[in-house]
Design an enzyme around this catalytic site. Structure first.
Site, short mmCIF file in Angstrom:
data_model
loop_
_atom_site.label_atom_id
_atom_site.label_comp_id
_atom_site.label_asym_id
_atom_site.label_seq_id
_atom_site.Cartn_x
_atom_site.Cartn_y
_atom_site.Cartn_z
N ILE A 1 44.17 42.05 32.69
CA ILE A 1 42.94 42.73 33.13
C ILE A 1 42.65 42.46 34.59
O ILE A 1 42.40 43.36 35.38
CB ILE A 1 41.75 42.30 32.24
CG1 ILE A 1 42.06 42.47 30.76
CG2 ILE A 1 40.48 43.06 32.65
CD1 ILE A 1 42.32 43.90 30.32
N CYS B 1 35.69 39.85 44.51
CA CYS B 1 35.25 38.49 44.14
C CYS B 1 36.52 37.68 43.88
O CYS B 1 37.63 38.20 43.97
CB CYS B 1 34.36 38.55 42.90
SG CYS B 1 35.25 39.05 41.46
N ARG C 1 25.73 30.51 36.30
CA ARG C 1 25.63 31.98 36.25
C ARG C 1 25.81 32.49 34.83
O ARG C 1 25.23 33.48 34.43
CB ARG C 1 26.72 32.61 37.13
CG ARG C 1 26.48 32.51 38.62
CD ARG C 1 27.46 33.37 39.34
NE ARG C 1 27.49 34.69 38.72
CZ ARG C 1 28.55 35.49 38.72
NH1 ARG C 1 29.67 35.11 39.29
NH2 ARG C 1 28.50 36.67 38.14
N ARG D 1 28.10 41.26 40.89
CA ARG D 1 28.84 42.50 40.62
C ARG D 1 28.18 43.34 39.55
O ARG D 1 28.16 44.56 39.59
CB ARG D 1 30.25 42.12 40.16
CG ARG D 1 31.33 42.47 41.13
CD ARG D 1 32.59 42.66 40.40
NE ARG D 1 32.48 43.69 39.38
CZ ARG D 1 32.51 44.99 39.60
NH1 ARG D 1 32.53 45.43 40.83
NH2 ARG D 1 32.47 45.86 38.63
N ASP E 1 36.20 53.09 40.98
CA ASP E 1 36.64 54.50 40.92
C ASP E 1 36.31 55.16 39.59
O ASP E 1 35.94 56.34 39.54
CB ASP E 1 38.14 54.59 41.21
CG ASP E 1 38.96 53.71 40.27
OD1 ASP E 1 38.67 52.50 40.20
OD2 ASP E 1 39.85 54.23 39.59
N LYS F 1 25.49 37.25 28.04
CA LYS F 1 25.23 37.62 29.45
C LYS F 1 25.64 39.08 29.69
O LYS F 1 24.89 39.86 30.26
CB LYS F 1 26.02 36.72 30.38
CG LYS F 1 26.07 37.17 31.84
CD LYS F 1 26.81 36.24 32.74
CE LYS F 1 28.29 36.41 32.75
NZ LYS F 1 28.78 37.55 33.55
N ASN F 2 26.84 39.43 29.23
CA ASN F 2 27.39 40.74 29.56
C ASN F 2 26.81 41.87 28.72
O ASN F 2 27.17 43.03 28.91
CB ASN F 2 28.92 40.70 29.47
CG ASN F 2 29.50 39.83 30.57
OD1 ASN F 2 28.78 39.46 31.51
ND2 ASN F 2 30.75 39.46 30.44
C1 EPZ Z 1 32.95 43.19 32.69
O1 EPZ Z 1 33.21 43.34 34.07
C2 EPZ Z 1 32.43 41.77 32.52
N1 EPZ Z 1 31.21 41.62 33.32
C3 EPZ Z 1 33.48 40.78 32.97
O2 EPZ Z 1 32.98 39.47 32.71
C4 EPZ Z 1 34.74 40.98 32.14
O3 EPZ Z 1 35.74 40.10 32.58
C5 EPZ Z 1 35.21 42.43 32.31
O4 EPZ Z 1 34.15 43.32 31.91
C6 EPZ Z 1 36.42 42.74 31.44
O5 EPZ Z 1 36.12 42.48 30.08
C7 EPZ Z 1 30.07 42.18 32.88
O6 EPZ Z 1 30.03 42.83 31.84
C8 EPZ Z 1 28.85 41.96 33.71
P1 EPZ Z 1 35.80 46.29 33.99
P2 EPZ Z 1 33.53 44.81 34.67
O7 EPZ Z 1 35.16 47.38 34.75
O8 EPZ Z 1 32.78 45.85 33.92
C9 EPZ Z 1 39.51 47.70 36.54
C10 EPZ Z 1 32.47 37.25 33.15
O9 EPZ Z 1 33.18 36.26 33.40
N2 EPZ Z 1 38.60 48.76 36.98
O10 EPZ Z 1 35.88 46.38 32.51
O11 EPZ Z 1 33.33 44.73 36.13
C11 EPZ Z 1 39.06 46.32 37.02
O12 EPZ Z 1 39.57 46.05 38.32
C12 EPZ Z 1 32.76 38.57 33.81
O13 EPZ Z 1 31.49 37.25 32.37
C13 EPZ Z 1 39.12 49.82 37.73
O14 EPZ Z 1 40.30 49.88 38.01
O15 EPZ Z 1 35.07 44.93 34.35
C14 EPZ Z 1 39.66 45.41 35.97
O16 EPZ Z 1 41.00 45.17 36.30
C15 EPZ Z 1 33.94 38.49 34.77
N3 EPZ Z 1 38.27 50.80 38.14
C16 EPZ Z 1 39.59 46.23 34.69
O17 EPZ Z 1 39.47 47.60 35.11
C17 EPZ Z 1 36.93 50.79 37.83
O18 EPZ Z 1 36.20 51.73 38.21
C18 EPZ Z 1 38.40 45.89 33.81
O19 EPZ Z 1 37.25 46.03 34.62
C19 EPZ Z 1 36.43 49.70 37.08
C20 EPZ Z 1 37.28 48.70 36.67
#
Ligand code: EPZ
Length: 422
Positions: A331, A116, A401, A92, A124, A22-23
């Site tokens: 995370i 969510c 999903r 998202r 950011d 999916k991702n």
């Molecule tokens: C991706 O989400 C995945 N979704 C998530 O899978 C997965 O849990 C996550 O990566 C971490 O591996 C998709 O790929 C569609 P991040 P993403 O940006 O990209 C913080 C599932 O269950 N952060 O890597 O949105 C954030 O808050 C889903 O399949 C910032 O601080 O995650 C988090 O704590 C859930 N600033 C951490 O970094 C930013 O600008 C990782 O977020 C972006 C993120």
């Protein structure tokens, strides 16, 4: 809203094939906007998130079709730059339209995704990355507004306090590949899904070095061409099936499970005494008929660390281990929606700050429970398979999903499961 009725105590038995990731496929759908030529994606999982991403691309003006199972064709000849809130807020992952729209149209307006259940979802780092590519980015009326007329190569460090950002890396990458000049992304996400996206972009004509490493070096090219690409297997689905086989004391061959992408999870399972065997580069066999699980300590980390998307599933499994397990979430610190629901099934689990403390070995009992987010729902399925009696998991649209036909796959493994239509 559909529910899933599972009768526990049945040992899973047989083979299950993991669907495409999916991702990986969601950013790949977005990457198809980078060219006006046809992009063909194969091994795409049958998920509501995929259908939703297809709807968003169509709303933007792309011609999207699904000619056969797992195959999607996308032709983005004429597209608009506006991704409306009513579409984006439901998923998202649509944030990864930001890079491609900015690159293709030199402007973009993508709604802020909002939070969510697993916590705040800041962007950011996405904005930092687009600005590093010479874009001006403003937040107006709840939208991220990008002016990319001066976009060019740049250098950016994408690490935040929780590590790198997966979709943030995808966004910057998808913009940089057609930005004039060279781009260096430091502390890029190393998830296999990002590496697979890079492989698709390279097939489209992109020039990317360091694929799979935390440092991506990109030389911008004037345009990208069409592509045919097959999505890699979903390592999170694979890990979920391994945990389900272990929890049900079953014997399951998980086809598509790759040791290469599951190393950290397999290390934890080895420490837990879970009996698995690497049958090939693309299959793992679990024979849990005589399993005696030991408690573990685990901490979620960016790849190649233990993935946050398997944290809830491990919590469910560790309720069956003989002793105290401590599973820490680094995370998404709020990602514990599964804890109260597992407790309803008799698990001795409590949240202490960033950790779940699990006392085993407990005899789980079936109960009506509520799905809340994708992976918490998967944890409830795993617990339900091991529980005595029936478990009714409500709101399983969360599961749909991210898991391709999970009830059919469970039935094929002998589980007593029924999807109750709302
Ligand atoms: C991706 O989400 C995945 N979704 C998530 O899978 C997965 O849990 C996550 O990566 C971490 O591996 C998709 O790929 C569609 P991040 P993403 O940006 O990209 C913080 C599932 O269950 N952060 O890597 O949105 C954030 O808050 C889903 O399949 C910032 O601080 O995650 C988090 O704590 C859930 N600033 C951490 O970094 C930013 O600008 C990782 O977020 C972006 C993120």
């Amino acid at each position: 809203m559909d529910s899933l009725l599972i009768k526990g105590g049945v040992r899973l038995d047989g083979e299950v094939s993991v669907s495409g990731a999916k991702n990986a496929c969601l950013p790949m759908f977005a990457a198809a906007l980078l060219t006006s030529e046809k992009c063909v994606l194969k091994n795409v999982p049958d998920l509501s998130d995929v259908r939703f991403m297809a709807d968003i691309l169509s709303a933007l003006g792309a011609v999207v079709s699904n000619p056969s199972k797992g195959v999607w064709e996308i032709e983005a000849r004429e597209i608009s730059a506006f991704a409306p809130y009513e579409l984006v807020r439901k998923m998202r992952a649509s944030i990864c339209l930001l890079g491609p729209l900015s690159a293709r149209l030199k402007k973009a307006e993508v709604s802020l995704p909002g939070g969510c259940v697993i916590g705040a979802r800041p962007v950011d780092l996405h904005i930092k990355g687009m600005r590093a590519l010479g874009c001006s980015v403003e937040i107006e009326r709840g939208y991220i507004c990008v002016d990319a007329r001066k976009m060019r190569g740049g250098q950016v460090y994408l690490g935040g306090r929780f590590g790198s950002t997966v979709t943030g890396t995808a966004n910057v990458l998808m913009a940089a590949v057609v930005s004039p000049g060279n781009t260096l992304i430091e502390n890029a996400a190393c998830e296999p899904e990002i590496a697979d996206l890079c492989k698709m972009l390279v097939k489209m004509g992109a020039i990317i070095d360091g694929i799979g490493s935390p440092t991506l070096s990109i030389s911008g090219v004037p345009r990208l061409g069409g592509v045919e690409h097959s999505v890699l297997p979903d390592r999170i689905e694979a890990g979920t099936w391994i945990a389900a086989a272990a929890a049900s004391r079953g014997r399951v061959l998980v086809k598509g499970a790759q040791k290469r992408t599951l190393g950290s999870f397999l290390d934890i399972l080895e420490r837990a005494g879970c009996p698995f065997e690497i049958r090939s580069a693309n299959s793992i066999y679990v024979d849990a008929s005589n399993i005696k699980l030991r408690p573990v300590e685990a901490v979620t980390l960016p790849y190649p660390g233990f993935p946050t998307d398997l944290q809830a599933q491990l919590c469910a499994l560790m309720t069956l281990a003989d002793g105290i397990s401590i599973i820490t979430e680094r995370i998404y610190p709020e990602r514990f929606m599964h804890v109260p629901e597992l407790a309803r099934m008799g698990a001795q689990i409590s949240r202490e700050g960033p950790s779940a403390i699990i006392a085993g070995k407990t005899k789980l009992s079936g109960a009506p429970v509520m799905a809340s987010d994708l992976r918490a729902s998967a944890a409830l399925v795993i617990a339900a398979l091991a529980a005595k009696g029936e478990t009714l998991i409500q709101r399983i649209y969360h599961l749909d999903r991210g898991y391709d036909n999970i009830d059919s796959k469970l039935k094929a493994l002998g589980a007593k499961v029924e999807r109750l239509k709302a």
